[in-house]
Motif scaffolding. Sequence first.
Motif, short mmCIF file in Angstrom:
data_model
loop_
_atom_site.label_atom_id
_atom_site.label_comp_id
_atom_site.label_asym_id
_atom_site.label_seq_id
_atom_site.Cartn_x
_atom_site.Cartn_y
_atom_site.Cartn_z
N LEU A 1 -2.84 8.34 -1.74
CA LEU A 1 -3.92 7.62 -2.41
C LEU A 1 -4.00 6.17 -1.94
O LEU A 1 -5.05 5.54 -2.00
N SER A 2 -2.88 5.63 -1.49
CA SER A 2 -2.83 4.23 -1.06
C SER A 2 -2.87 4.11 0.45
O SER A 2 -2.62 3.04 0.98
N ARG B 1 -14.01 -7.19 -1.05
CA ARG B 1 -13.22 -7.84 -2.11
C ARG B 1 -13.03 -9.34 -1.82
O ARG B 1 -11.93 -9.86 -1.94
N THR C 1 5.59 10.72 -5.38
CA THR C 1 5.68 9.72 -4.32
C THR C 1 4.67 10.00 -3.21
O THR C 1 3.91 9.11 -2.80
N TYR D 1 -10.44 -6.88 4.67
CA TYR D 1 -10.08 -6.78 3.25
C TYR D 1 -9.62 -8.16 2.76
O TYR D 1 -8.64 -8.71 3.28
N LEU E 1 1.08 9.27 -4.42
CA LEU E 1 0.74 7.84 -4.47
C LEU E 1 0.57 7.29 -3.06
O LEU E 1 -0.32 6.49 -2.79
N THR E 2 1.44 7.71 -2.15
CA THR E 2 1.33 7.29 -0.77
C THR E 2 -0.04 7.62 -0.20
O THR E 2 -0.70 6.80 0.44
N LEU F 1 -7.55 9.14 -12.77
CA LEU F 1 -6.98 9.63 -11.51
C LEU F 1 -6.36 11.00 -11.71
O LEU F 1 -6.64 11.96 -10.97
N THR G 1 4.61 2.44 -5.38
CA THR G 1 4.29 3.46 -4.39
C THR G 1 5.04 3.22 -3.08
O THR G 1 5.69 4.12 -2.53
N GLY H 1 -2.05 -4.03 -2.45
CA GLY H 1 -2.74 -2.75 -2.42
C GLY H 1 -3.59 -2.48 -3.65
O GLY H 1 -3.47 -3.14 -4.67
N TYR H 2 -4.47 -1.46 -3.54
CA TYR H 2 -5.36 -1.03 -4.63
C TYR H 2 -4.55 -0.47 -5.80
O TYR H 2 -3.32 -0.33 -5.72
N GLY H 3 -5.26 -0.04 -6.86
CA GLY H 3 -4.66 0.46 -8.09
C GLY H 3 -3.52 1.45 -7.92
O GLY H 3 -2.46 1.29 -8.54
N ALA H 4 -3.69 2.48 -7.08
CA ALA H 4 -2.65 3.51 -7.00
C ALA H 4 -1.42 3.03 -6.25
O ALA H 4 -0.43 3.75 -6.14
N ALA H 5 -1.46 1.82 -5.71
CA ALA H 5 -0.26 1.26 -5.10
C ALA H 5 0.73 0.84 -6.19
O ALA H 5 1.90 0.58 -5.91
N LEU H 6 0.25 0.79 -7.42
CA LEU H 6 1.11 0.56 -8.59
C LEU H 6 2.01 -0.65 -8.43
O LEU H 6 3.20 -0.59 -8.74
N MET I 1 0.85 -1.20 0.00
CA MET I 1 0.00 0.00 0.00
C MET I 1 0.88 1.25 0.00
O MET I 1 1.65 1.46 -0.92
N GLY J 1 -8.14 6.46 -4.18
CA GLY J 1 -7.36 5.62 -5.09
C GLY J 1 -8.21 4.97 -6.19
O GLY J 1 -9.44 4.92 -6.11
N ILE J 2 -7.55 4.42 -7.17
CA ILE J 2 -8.22 3.79 -8.31
C ILE J 2 -9.08 2.61 -7.86
O ILE J 2 -8.62 1.76 -7.10
#
Lengths: 253, 253, 253, 253, 253, 253, 253, 253
Positions: free
Chosen positions: H226-227, F83, H220, F55, H223-224, F222, A220, A211-216, A187, F237-238
């Motif tokens: 958002l996650s 999820r 950075t 989660y 992203l942090t 985003l 991240t 983690g979710y999408g923005a965790a890339l 995350m 987040g996404i």
Amino acid sequence: MDASSLRVLIEQVAAGGCTPDEAVRQLRRLPFTDLGFARVDLHRELRLGMPEAVYGPGKTPEHCAAVVEELLGGTDGPVLLTRATEAQVKAASAAAASLGLGPGAISESGAFSTVVFRPAPQRPGTVVVVTAGTADLPVATECAAVLGALGFAPTLLADCGVAGLHRLLAEVDTIAMADAVVVIAGMEGALASVVGGLTPAPVVAVPTSTGYGAALEGVTALLTMLSACSSGITVVGIDNGYGAACAIARLLP
Amino acid sequence: MDASSLRVLIEQVAAGGCTPDEAVRQLRRLPFTDLGFARVDLHRELRLGMPEAVYGPGKTPEHCAAVVEELLGGTDGPVLLTRATEAQVKAASAAAASLGLGPGAISESGAFSTVVFRPAPQRPGTVVVVTAGTADLPVATECAAVLGALGFAPTLLADCGVAGLHRLLAEVDTIAMADAVVVIAGMEGALASVVGGLTPAPVVAVPTSTGYGAALEGVTALLTMLSACSSGITVVGIDNGYGAACAIARLLP
Amino acid sequence: MDASSLRVLIEQVAAGGCTPDEAVRQLRRLPFTDLGFARVDLHRELRLGMPEAVYGPGKTPEHCAAVVEELLGGTDGPVLLTRATEAQVKAASAAAASLGLGPGAISESGAFSTVVFRPAPQRPGTVVVVTAGTADLPVATECAAVLGALGFAPTLLADCGVAGLHRLLAEVDTIAMADAVVVIAGMEGALASVVGGLTPAPVVAVPTSTGYGAALEGVTALLTMLSACSSGITVVGIDNGYGAACAIARLLP
Amino acid sequence: MDASSLRVLIEQVAAGGCTPDEAVRQLRRLPFTDLGFARVDLHRELRLGMPEAVYGPGKTPEHCAAVVEELLGGTDGPVLLTRATEAQVKAASAAAASLGLGPGAISESGAFSTVVFRPAPQRPGTVVVVTAGTADLPVATECAAVLGALGFAPTLLADCGVAGLHRLLAEVDTIAMADAVVVIAGMEGALASVVGGLTPAPVVAVPTSTGYGAALEGVTALLTMLSACSSGITVVGIDNGYGAACAIARLLP
Amino acid sequence: MDASSLRVLIEQVAAGGCTPDEAVRQLRRLPFTDLGFARVDLHRELRLGMPEAVYGPGKTPEHCAAVVEELLGGTDGPVLLTRATEAQVKAASAAAASLGLGPGAISESGAFSTVVFRPAPQRPGTVVVVTAGTADLPVATECAAVLGALGFAPTLLADCGVAGLHRLLAEVDTIAMADAVVVIAGMEGALASVVGGLTPAPVVAVPTSTGYGAALEGVTALLTMLSACSSGITVVGIDNGYGAACAIARLLP
Amino acid sequence: MDASSLRVLIEQVAAGGCTPDEAVRQLRRLPFTDLGFARVDLHRELRLGMPEAVYGPGKTPEHCAAVVEELLGGTDGPVLLTRATEAQVKAASAAAASLGLGPGAISESGAFSTVVFRPAPQRPGTVVVVTAGTADLPVATECAAVLGALGFAPTLLADCGVAGLHRLLAEVDTIAMADAVVVIAGMEGALASVVGGLTPAPVVAVPTSTGYGAALEGVTALLTMLSACSSGITVVGIDNGYGAACAIARLLP
Amino acid sequence: MDASSLRVLIEQVAAGGCTPDEAVRQLRRLPFTDLGFARVDLHRELRLGMPEAVYGPGKTPEHCAAVVEELLGGTDGPVLLTRATEAQVKAASAAAASLGLGPGAISESGAFSTVVFRPAPQRPGTVVVVTAGTADLPVATECAAVLGALGFAPTLLADCGVAGLHRLLAEVDTIAMADAVVVIAGMEGALASVVGGLTPAPVVAVPTSTGYGAALEGVTALLTMLSACSSGITVVGIDNGYGAACAIARLLP
Amino acid sequence: MDASSLRVLIEQVAAGGCTPDEAVRQLRRLPFTDLGFARVDLHRELRLGMPEAVYGPGKTPEHCAAVVEELLGGTDGPVLLTRATEAQVKAASAAAASLGLGPGAISESGAFSTVVFRPAPQRPGTVVVVTAGTADLPVATECAAVLGALGFAPTLLADCGVAGLHRLLAEVDTIAMADAVVVIAGMEGALASVVGGLTPAPVVAVPTSTGYGAALEGVTALLTMLSACSSGITVVGIDNGYGAACAIARLLP
């Protein structure tokens, strides 16, 4: 190549105990065995204090078995297989059995396994492995298994993420008394910064791809850990529990 | 379009050996065959010293078979099929059989195969293909197969990554005596820089998509190779063993 | 380290012509001079057929002068300074003057200069440098200057971008007869693919950082060239005219 | 909302032909049907000269069937379903059958299908769709199917990539005489620049996600096309053959 | 190269009006002038219906002056200089003066200027240029100046961003009646989607590099426009007002 | 840790009602239960007004069951699982049954489910969830289910994307009267800007990973939402429908 | 907050030596001084074995002076100012002078300076700092200055990049005998992998932002180091010589 | 456009109080003033509870002055100018003076200023703005100035980063009692997660572009945030202190 062994060899040549041709051949052949598809570094444990682990991905089960067999037979150090599929584990265990050895200790890490065929002798350092969430457990499991293979008996503190700081603060003594801490978090990876502010010990941070999408996929957490406001935290690659264990082996006696 | 053939054609027109309409038609139609879904470049081997390889992905087995058949029948040069699935191999081999030819030499590269239906005549250059790890073998296998199709007999040195420099130094003579070197490495790709510092020969580097998360599917090795501190290293795309082989064919006689 | 010189040295030790201590010292000290801030690789030209160029950025004028002086005095090969500021050029030229040598041939490349203090002897290969636009000239100028330092007399074809194919086709003979081609292009970098389809010679592509926003400072051209549909094109880093020249030196006699 | 219809409605209110409450209700309800999960834009064809296509991904087969039925029943314009799975095609065809209509014309594009249940009347413009390689055919097929649904009869020129320029030059008349050209290319996407330099007609470029690793799933071709040195090329999203067809519909009568 | 002129030339050769050598020379030399640093494409206006604009960046003032002079003297079409600095404008204007021509019409676009030395004849199409905010005006100004050079008299609607939809809806008639619309927007670029839903005309979207950090210098608006939910919108590169104008010239008579 | 409870505890110690050892133990143990693999934050609902949701990803079915059981037994607040796979739902429902509770309300969101085992009491705020397209429904469903678990009864407006503004304008009253709006959009995400310009209420935007290639799995939406020209929009987040629901719970009573 | 001091405080409260109100106040106020714009962490050296360095960027000269003064007066530990401009150095030195202290030891690192106002006592560990090139010296200088402030006397080995392996091998004894190694490299960063294969000691790698375009301002070297094939290397942020020094302080006594 | 005002207008038309032509003209003209380069949204404060701020970048000083004058004269709400240069502030203040108003309250934020010419009436909510470090103050200053313009009196807590958790815990009451919290942090941005775990109030996180290389100019931290593992945190764009203030205005009365 190690300078002192180079000097010894040259002195042998000077003393007549070794011909020049022989010296060159030794320099070339000694430290590894060429299996064709792999050059097994029999010398790595001596040189780096760490064995060459057999990394499963990209190898056939036969590759894994051959390298494990070579290391078990050709060295005295620890032997381990990482990120292995079931088929790779099976083949490598058969190879161990052919040498009269047991099947190795298996730890499951998500879809893969870490197998320790021969561990190192026990080492004294106190290592704590902290994870931010339950989803980070596969990486922590690999890290703990490799630490075990390297002689450590790590303490695992799971699910200490900063969303509930009291869960972390409850372990503050354990963390403060450790000789080294591995922080494993996906995350946003903020746990590394917070742990780094609680202990003077070395902190090795492992970003995970949870983690979710923005965790890339871990990028991240990686960037977070590299930019941590707590000074002196170091980082290894995404999901690289193996690398973190090796880093600990470098910095503890 | 090639200037000298243009001049020849114009001279024929001037000499009355060819009408203007015919000249335009020839200029348009000569060098390829239009199969509807593909325009087979029958002229590529002549023009570039390299055959048009049939690239499997995105083609149906029927597409592959038809292009292979066209090239086997319409040219005298080497014919090969790359990144092919089992079904594509089967269809193309049947097409070759329908021309009274054998099934081609198949090299397996991970999930795909490279098939050489007709190789080029032997060429004299000494080509060495070095890989950093065993996981880079699928790309190396494709590269070696294409080099073979182009007339070379490459030497493959597997698993020479810089984590154990002595494994590489043991091959220093082989590398130093090569006419060209292909370096294939994933993870951090550092092998290219080191090899580039050991030989004056051309070095073509191929980043591969092997490695943990931060290897970013080959982008890390690609950037490493492009930024190599050893001067004069050139790079092809990620996992592009085929492209590296073609680059060698351009630079050796 | 080069295997044959290692063997010679070991044979001297075996023959008594050299003590072991002396041998180790020679192995360590021979090939470079340590200036404290830099280790000048006096041996590089011998080993790689290419001199160590002095790269300006990050060095003080004094650094540049000292390294240039060391190379002029300590080697017989070509000596050149790249990406140099006016102050660096001045300091290095003064160093050359202190050895009784002239100020070097200066080529301006945008804000920087390339200075050749001592070129290599002439070499026979025909090298063509093609640029897509006038804005690519600074990179082409550096490339041509380095090629000159390495003994080549390159032909520069400027502004041959594919938006007007006839400008390129007009030079088709020059390109087809070259022993090697350097393609320098920013924006979308398509010129590399087209040139690669016109010549069987080695093509080294240099992406440049010219172009509007979506050119992403050269990343677009870089990716284009790495993905070129013409087989066997190789690529160097963005704006790296120096690297392209060195690559040519590796692949031509 | 369209200004002239607003004025008409307001004039009706002023004239007593419509109460204020009724006017607001009409303004709100007229142009779409709310199916709960979707608001079918019955008015789009009138407003934009283009139908609302039913985009398959993310919809259940029942969703697809219901929207297709609503559009077939509620409008007179073309009706088409894009990126549909087999199950979606089957459900939508059943819905069409329930209205006494046929199953629609199906074009397969890789794993998905485009189905035209009711095409627009024929339109006069000459549209040429050029692809760089055979692997770009799925995107080209979707584009051609949508162009057909919109009333055009496009000419498809497959496999004209710039690695063999003569394959493209052979079609130079066809391209030069077109009223609009769609260029579909993956890998490095250079074809768009070259075509843009050959014709004064509008060129709509579609990057595709084909190619080796450095093609970055279409991002490379996208950036190439956006940075094309030929002026006035416009671009749509990666693999968006549908969008290119709609762009053509906007610019031709 | 244009097929019909090729045929004419070949017929002249066949008819004896031209020797083969002369034909080849003509084919090579006709359409451009080689100034050494640039190949001025005198033929572009004929071939593409669009002049070769002189793009300032990377050219010295002397470069600009020479190319402008060549185009003014060697063609009858429009001549314009884009992204020019003050020094470039001055030099080019002096070159125009040396031919007895005026200094050109200058439009300031942020730090740069667009100069029209000779415009095209008037063209009938109605073009509307809409910007989301005042900060997008420099790009809009370049676009409008180039449209003017190409013969259009565009209407500029500034500051119609979707944060206040009524500002846009107030212009709904102007937009709906246009033959083509250019949408220029930075930040999130949503204006393109909304305009695309209001008009059936072709919409060319230009992302600009305005906006806070997450606007990523125009990449956000670019991605937005490429992913627009309104079908058939096409996109040019970031800040590329010039390209949008050329795209309009391609699609309107 | 919460300051007022710290003070209470210290006062108890001062008053003799609690020994220091006991105080430290309480501080450490009270707010969570350590299950070994997870530390269940029993205190989160009190501290943050929001329950700890379970989660699913990365947890075994047994993990899910154990945490759900702990929360149902150890707290009075809402309990939900997000999820979750079918196996996780089954295991957790069995755990609930073992406590004499029903199986929970299941909402399907694409491949996953949200299960509410015990909802919070009803809350008064009016929450509207708007989606741009039908493909955004899975995220919207998760968001609505979590809002329900937190005590809200949200209104869902599906398929209101800006390609047909009238579909959105038809709901302008509903949106204008809401206490908070969640905007869920993929592709280019422009809906958030437009909604933000229509209501003074808080707007929480959720980018989704729907859309063609250039939508970049949600990154485009985003970035669009973060750069929205309508002021005061905030983003999660996404695909994070869960996070948006929690954000609403923070800002409404 | 540190658990043992919490216990001590609670025991004082229990013993009557401290009122509850006083305890809470102490817990809140002790470890830092609030200067309004900064909260100076006077306790950091005790807690982490490392001082709070004053990071220059974003602070006015007055900010720097005030924090330096507070640390010099309020702690006994080392005090240092990093990445300082000339104005910041001057202001901080004046503050030190106002306390009767000298101006501090200044190390220049490119455009910035590191100033050590009060170093820590000497520490025994042997630390080696290796750089790949001369351009990496500014980062190495900062690292060495901070190591000095923390009590170490590091050995600096400059310009040992892998393009000339012998330059590195000459220092193999120095590297092998170190207690810890910092590797500082830009461009492709391969030096870290090679050093990691030569020593069993902890290796902290610092990527630097030096190098041509594809070095991506340090991102390439960062990714290389994170993906290093030598096990157990750890990494800090780009150009973060300060962080590497702190990491060393954590892992050596 | 707002539905209820539409209905009122239509009723006036129906009642004869307004002609249809007049109605359309009103609908079009009422809510903004077109200054040519900008459309000043006089209606925004009414519609969104927030004024249209004048955003400096990209506007000339004359633009700024004209819009400020229009807003001061044409509305009763707050008027503010953001990200303004000195010249813009001067011009806008002169415009205010021409209306007999004072120069506005200026807050400096790094290189830019925020100027409040007319604030909103006081509002009751308690807003806390927390920054991680001193370098985040420019963004915090803009945020606080805008909050002030909107009627709030925010509390600013500077330098509470998680490297010294006690600095943050000392403010736990202030944070826990706030009606809303803005967290402003660069580097790794972990502060948002920790604050989110300490308060049930809405948390708006602002990533800033401060920090070393791997902080990637704020990406950075973005992203942090958002996650963030703390649920319900929302995020605005990088350095967007203005947007965070507007978000607060949306969610507090």
